[in-house]
Design a protein around this motif. Structure first.
Motif, PDB file in Angstrom:
ATOM      1  N   ILE A   8       0.843  -1.204   0.000  1.00  0.00           N
ATOM      2  CA  ILE A   8       0.000   0.000   0.000  1.00  0.00           C
ATOM      3  C   ILE A   8       0.874   1.248   0.000  1.00  0.00           C
ATOM      4  CG2 ILE A   8      -1.702   1.307   1.314  1.00  0.00           C
ATOM      5  CD1 ILE A   8      -2.805  -1.368   2.324  1.00  0.00           C
ATOM      6  N   LEU A   9       1.958   1.221   0.765  1.00  0.00           N
ATOM      7  CA  LEU A   9       2.855   2.371   0.812  1.00  0.00           C
ATOM      8  C   LEU A   9       3.497   2.605  -0.555  1.00  0.00           C
ATOM      9  CD1 LEU A   9       4.023   4.471   2.778  1.00  0.00           C
ATOM     10  CD2 LEU A   9       5.975   2.948   3.118  1.00  0.00           C
ATOM     11  N   PHE A  10       3.880   1.531  -1.235  1.00  0.00           N
ATOM     12  CA  PHE A  10       4.485   1.649  -2.561  1.00  0.00           C
ATOM     13  C   PHE A  10       3.480   2.206  -3.566  1.00  0.00           C
ATOM     14  CE2 PHE A  10       5.477  -0.137  -6.755  1.00  0.00           C
ATOM     15  CZ  PHE A  10       6.768   0.346  -6.924  1.00  0.00           C
ATOM     16  N   ILE A  11       2.228   1.756  -3.499  1.00  0.00           N
ATOM     17  CA  ILE A  11       1.194   2.265  -4.404  1.00  0.00           C
ATOM     18  C   ILE A  11       0.968   3.757  -4.154  1.00  0.00           C
ATOM     19  CG2 ILE A  11      -1.266   2.147  -4.963  1.00  0.00           C
ATOM     20  CD1 ILE A  11      -1.113  -0.873  -4.413  1.00  0.00           C
ATOM     21  N   PHE A  12       0.946   4.155  -2.891  1.00  0.00           N
ATOM     22  CA  PHE A  12       0.766   5.570  -2.556  1.00  0.00           C
ATOM     23  C   PHE A  12       1.936   6.397  -3.093  1.00  0.00           C
ATOM     24  CE2 PHE A  12       1.083   9.242   0.288  1.00  0.00           C
ATOM     25  CZ  PHE A  12      -0.207   9.744   0.200  1.00  0.00           C
ATOM     26  N   TYR A  13       3.158   5.879  -2.944  1.00  0.00           N
ATOM     27  CA  TYR A  13       4.329   6.583  -3.460  1.00  0.00           C
ATOM     28  C   TYR A  13       4.268   6.695  -4.983  1.00  0.00           C
ATOM     29  CZ  TYR A  13       9.126   7.468  -4.896  1.00  0.00           C
ATOM     30  OH  TYR A  13      10.237   7.988  -5.499  1.00  0.00           O
ATOM     31  N   GLY A  14       3.827   5.618  -5.658  1.00  0.00           N
ATOM     32  CA  GLY A  14       3.675   5.668  -7.109  1.00  0.00           C
ATOM     33  C   GLY A  14       2.677   6.733  -7.539  1.00  0.00           C
ATOM     34  N   ALA A  15       1.585   6.890  -6.768  1.00  0.00           N
ATOM     35  CA  ALA A  15       0.598   7.922  -7.081  1.00  0.00           C
ATOM     36  C   ALA A  15       1.205   9.312  -6.935  1.00  0.00           C
ATOM     37  CB  ALA A  15      -0.618   7.773  -6.167  1.00  0.00           C
ATOM     38  N   ILE A  16       2.051   9.495  -5.921  1.00  0.00           N
ATOM     39  CA  ILE A  16       2.718  10.785  -5.736  1.00  0.00           C
ATOM     40  C   ILE A  16       3.615  11.090  -6.924  1.00  0.00           C
ATOM     41  CG2 ILE A  16       4.479  11.985  -4.373  1.00  0.00           C
ATOM     42  CD1 ILE A  16       3.350  10.689  -1.892  1.00  0.00           C
ATOM     43  N   GLU A  17       4.407  10.117  -7.352  1.00  0.00           N
ATOM     44  CA  GLU A  17       5.314  10.328  -8.483  1.00  0.00           C
ATOM     45  C   GLU A  17       4.537  10.632  -9.765  1.00  0.00           C
ATOM     46  OE1 GLU A  17       8.444  10.660  -8.762  1.00  0.00           O
ATOM     47  OE2 GLU A  17       9.115  10.090  -6.769  1.00  0.00           O
ATOM     48  N   LEU A  66       2.587   5.800   6.544  1.00  0.00           N
ATOM     49  CA  LEU A  66       3.095   4.562   7.144  1.00  0.00           C
ATOM     50  C   LEU A  66       2.592   4.394   8.571  1.00  0.00           C
ATOM     51  CD1 LEU A  66       4.901   2.065   7.017  1.00  0.00           C
ATOM     52  CD2 LEU A  66       6.830   3.504   7.684  1.00  0.00           C
ATOM     53  N   LEU A  67       2.623   5.471   9.343  1.00  0.00           N
ATOM     54  CA  LEU A  67       2.131   5.398  10.726  1.00  0.00           C
ATOM     55  C   LEU A  67       0.648   5.064  10.767  1.00  0.00           C
ATOM     56  CD1 LEU A  67       3.986   8.428  12.370  1.00  0.00           C
ATOM     57  CD2 LEU A  67       4.473   5.994  12.665  1.00  0.00           C
ATOM     58  N   VAL A  68      -0.126   5.647   9.849  1.00  0.00           N
ATOM     59  CA  VAL A  68      -1.560   5.356   9.794  1.00  0.00           C
ATOM     60  C   VAL A  68      -1.802   3.894   9.454  1.00  0.00           C
ATOM     61  CG1 VAL A  68      -3.696   5.833   8.527  1.00  0.00           C
ATOM     62  CG2 VAL A  68      -2.230   7.724   9.253  1.00  0.00           C
ATOM     63  N   LEU A  69      -1.056   3.366   8.483  1.00  0.00           N
ATOM     64  CA  LEU A  69      -1.211   1.949   8.109  1.00  0.00           C
ATOM     65  C   LEU A  69      -0.886   1.030   9.280  1.00  0.00           C
ATOM     66  CD1 LEU A  69       0.363   1.954   4.529  1.00  0.00           C
ATOM     67  CD2 LEU A  69      -2.053   1.739   5.116  1.00  0.00           C
ATOM     68  N   ILE A  70       0.194   1.340   9.978  1.00  0.00           N
ATOM     69  CA  ILE A  70       0.570   0.517  11.132  1.00  0.00           C
ATOM     70  C   ILE A  70      -0.495   0.599  12.210  1.00  0.00           C
ATOM     71  CG2 ILE A  70       2.254   0.274  12.998  1.00  0.00           C
ATOM     72  CD1 ILE A  70       4.396   1.209  11.045  1.00  0.00           C
ATOM     73  N   ALA A  71      -1.036   1.802  12.437  1.00  0.00           N
ATOM     74  CA  ALA A  71      -2.080   1.962  13.455  1.00  0.00           C
ATOM     75  C   ALA A  71      -3.329   1.173  13.086  1.00  0.00           C
ATOM     76  CB  ALA A  71      -2.414   3.450  13.607  1.00  0.00           C
ATOM     77  N   LEU A  72      -3.708   1.211  11.802  1.00  0.00           N
ATOM     78  CA  LEU A  72      -4.874   0.453  11.353  1.00  0.00           C
ATOM     79  C   LEU A  72      -4.673  -1.041  11.532  1.00  0.00           C
ATOM     80  CD1 LEU A  72      -5.839   2.390   8.080  1.00  0.00           C
ATOM     81  CD2 LEU A  72      -7.062   2.399  10.259  1.00  0.00           C
ATOM     82  N   GLU A  73      -3.474  -1.529  11.243  1.00  0.00           N
ATOM     83  CA  GLU A  73      -3.186  -2.956  11.414  1.00  0.00           C
ATOM     84  C   GLU A  73      -3.260  -3.340  12.889  1.00  0.00           C
ATOM     85  OE1 GLU A  73      -2.881  -5.300   9.310  1.00  0.00           O
ATOM     86  OE2 GLU A  73      -2.812  -4.149   7.447  1.00  0.00           O
ATOM     87  N   ILE A  74      -2.768  -2.463  13.751  1.00  0.00           N
ATOM     88  CA  ILE A  74      -2.819  -2.749  15.200  1.00  0.00           C
ATOM     89  C   ILE A  74      -4.266  -2.792  15.675  1.00  0.00           C
ATOM     90  CG2 ILE A  74      -2.239  -1.837  17.482  1.00  0.00           C
ATOM     91  CD1 ILE A  74       0.345  -0.758  16.258  1.00  0.00           C
ATOM     92  N   VAL A  75      -5.070  -1.824  15.232  1.00  0.00           N
ATOM     93  CA  VAL A  75      -6.488  -1.791  15.625  1.00  0.00           C
ATOM     94  C   VAL A  75      -7.216  -3.018  15.101  1.00  0.00           C
ATOM     95  CG1 VAL A  75      -8.655  -0.546  15.316  1.00  0.00           C
ATOM     96  CG2 VAL A  75      -6.559   0.715  15.810  1.00  0.00           C
ATOM     97  N   ALA A  76      -6.955  -3.379  13.838  1.00  0.00           N
ATOM     98  CA  ALA A  76      -7.622  -4.549  13.250  1.00  0.00           C
ATOM     99  C   ALA A  76      -7.242  -5.824  13.989  1.00  0.00           C
ATOM    100  CB  ALA A  76      -7.250  -4.660  11.773  1.00  0.00           C
ATOM    101  N   SER A  77      -5.952  -5.947  14.334  1.00  0.00           N
ATOM    102  CA  SER A  77      -5.507  -7.136  15.059  1.00  0.00           C
ATOM    103  C   SER A  77      -6.146  -7.210  16.440  1.00  0.00           C
ATOM    104  CB  SER A  77      -3.975  -7.106  15.184  1.00  0.00           C
ATOM    105  OG  SER A  77      -3.515  -8.215  15.917  1.00  0.00           O
ATOM    106  N   ALA A  78      -6.228  -6.060  17.125  1.00  0.00           N
ATOM    107  CA  ALA A  78      -6.853  -6.051  18.456  1.00  0.00           C
ATOM    108  C   ALA A  78      -8.337  -6.390  18.360  1.00  0.00           C
ATOM    109  CB  ALA A  78      -6.658  -4.679  19.094  1.00  0.00           C
ATOM    110  N   SER A  79      -9.001  -5.863  17.321  1.00  0.00           N
ATOM    111  CA  SER A  79     -10.434  -6.151  17.137  1.00  0.00           C
ATOM    112  C   SER A  79     -10.657  -7.634  16.886  1.00  0.00           C
ATOM    113  CB  SER A  79     -10.996  -5.329  15.980  1.00  0.00           C
ATOM    114  OG  SER A  79     -10.840  -3.951  16.234  1.00  0.00           O
ATOM    115  N   ASN A  80      -9.811  -8.255  16.065  1.00  0.00           N
ATOM    116  CA  ASN A  80      -9.937  -9.689  15.795  1.00  0.00           C
ATOM    117  C   ASN A  80      -9.750 -10.510  17.060  1.00  0.00           C
ATOM    118  OD1 ASN A  80     -10.499  -9.451  13.061  1.00  0.00           O
ATOM    119  ND2 ASN A  80      -8.337  -9.495  12.475  1.00  0.00           N
ATOM    120  N   ASN A  81      -8.797 -10.109  17.892  1.00  0.00           N
ATOM    121  CA  ASN A  81      -8.573 -10.832  19.153  1.00  0.00           C
ATOM    122  C   ASN A  81      -9.793 -10.748  20.052  1.00  0.00           C
ATOM    123  OD1 ASN A  81      -5.999 -11.634  18.443  1.00  0.00           O
ATOM    124  ND2 ASN A  81      -5.028  -9.810  19.335  1.00  0.00           N
TER     125      ASN A  81
END
Length: 319
Positions: free
Chosen positions: A14-23, A48-63
């Protein structure tokens, strides 16, 4: 699906796709966008921080959800998560929409009256993916017809011609600030008065100490006669001035002090001195040089001779 795209694949992708859109959307010239605009690094870091935060929230929700499930529900969820991709309900649903395949129990309703040695033909619909692709080709053909045949859009030849014109302009702009790239193979005799005047100015500033103001020779050889140590052609003169004369006794290379285009003007000025026959000129040195008939120096010699001076061949001092 998370099994096929784990977190260590999802986040960088996702980060690479976002960077490609910027370029793609940010005009940064020939440089990468993050080099031209370093502040974009902060934006990428924030994403990147937002993506990591979303993954942490999603993982906690699944648990939490797993803790609330019954053992039977947990077992069913684990079974579905471990199914191959081709057996997953989502994949089957997508393939059904793309192909509209019928089950074996429904084939009886699709049979046609054709029967060849027990092989029967089914009246299946065309796969939707094929139909949609066919519609796309029709739309594309209409747009293409209108764009290039009805409304005069540029074809390949017109686009090439425009790109060449743009490239020519860019080359001319580049030449205004580019290093001087003139070489001995490209230099020709110039008879332009402005070039000869510029060449004389450079000659008077740098060359008269050894060759005298009239080119008759002093420490250096006579530049007005038809004898040359390192060649009298305009290319030989240019090369001699650029690279210097004979080791240990010739003049120094001037390429670090005078631009090649200016050296070409000096060379043409030296050619213009041919046959001027100044008083008290230095004795000939080197080999006799005969200019070619199509050489600009030959015309200079003939002109000087017609003005009442001694006819002599062309160009350049070999120091």
């Amino acid at each position: 699906m998370k099994r096929f795209f784990p977190v260590y694949v999802r986040v960088p992708l996702i980060l690479f796709i976002f960077y490609g859109a910027i370029e793609y959307f940010v005009d940064s010239g020939d440089k990468p966008a993050i080099v031209e605009y370093p502040s974009l690094l902060l934006l990428l870091g924030l994403v990147l921080l937002v993506l990591i935060a979303l993954e942490i929230v999603a993982s906690a929700s699944n648990n939490i959800i797993n803790q609330l499930m019954t053992p039977e529900e947990r077992a069913e969820k684990e079974r579905l998560d471990n199914l191959p991709l081709s057996e997953s309900p989502a994949f089957k649903k997508i393939m059904q929409k793309l192909t509209k395949t019928k089950s074996i129990t429904e084939e009886k309703n699709l049979e046609l009256d054709h029967d060849y040695d027990g092989i029967k033909e089914l009246d299946n619909d065309l796969p939707p993916w094929w139909v949609y692709l066919f519609y796309v080709t029709i739309i594309f053909s209409i747009v293409y017809l209108g764009r290039y045949h009805l409304f005069g859009g540029d074809g390949q030849i017109q686009e090439l011609e425009k790109e060449i014109a743009i490239a020519q302009k860019e080359i001319e702009e580049y030449k205004k600030t580019a290093p001087d790239l003139l070489t001995a193979d490209q230099v020709v005799v110039s008879t332009d008065p402005a070039d000869l005047a510029a060449g004389k100015s450079i000659f008077d500033l740098n060359c008269v100490a050894c060759h005298r103001a009239d080119g008759g020779g002093g420490i250096g050889p006579n530049l007005t006669d038809e004898y040359w140590i390192l060649g009298g052609d305009i290319k030989d003169i240019f090369h001699t001035i650029m690279e210097g004369g004979r080791d240990g006794k010739g003049m120094v290379p001037w390429k670090t002090q005078i631009k090649p285009t200016d050296i070409a003007k000096v060379s043409s000025y030296i050619v213009s001195l041919q046959g001027t026959n100044p008083a008290d000129a230095k004795a000939p040195e080197g080999d006799k040089f005969i200019p070619k008939a199509d050489d600009g120096a030959a015309e200079v010699v003939e002109q000087n001779a017609a003005e009442g001076t001694e006819e002599t061949p062309t160009t350049e001092t070999a120091q």
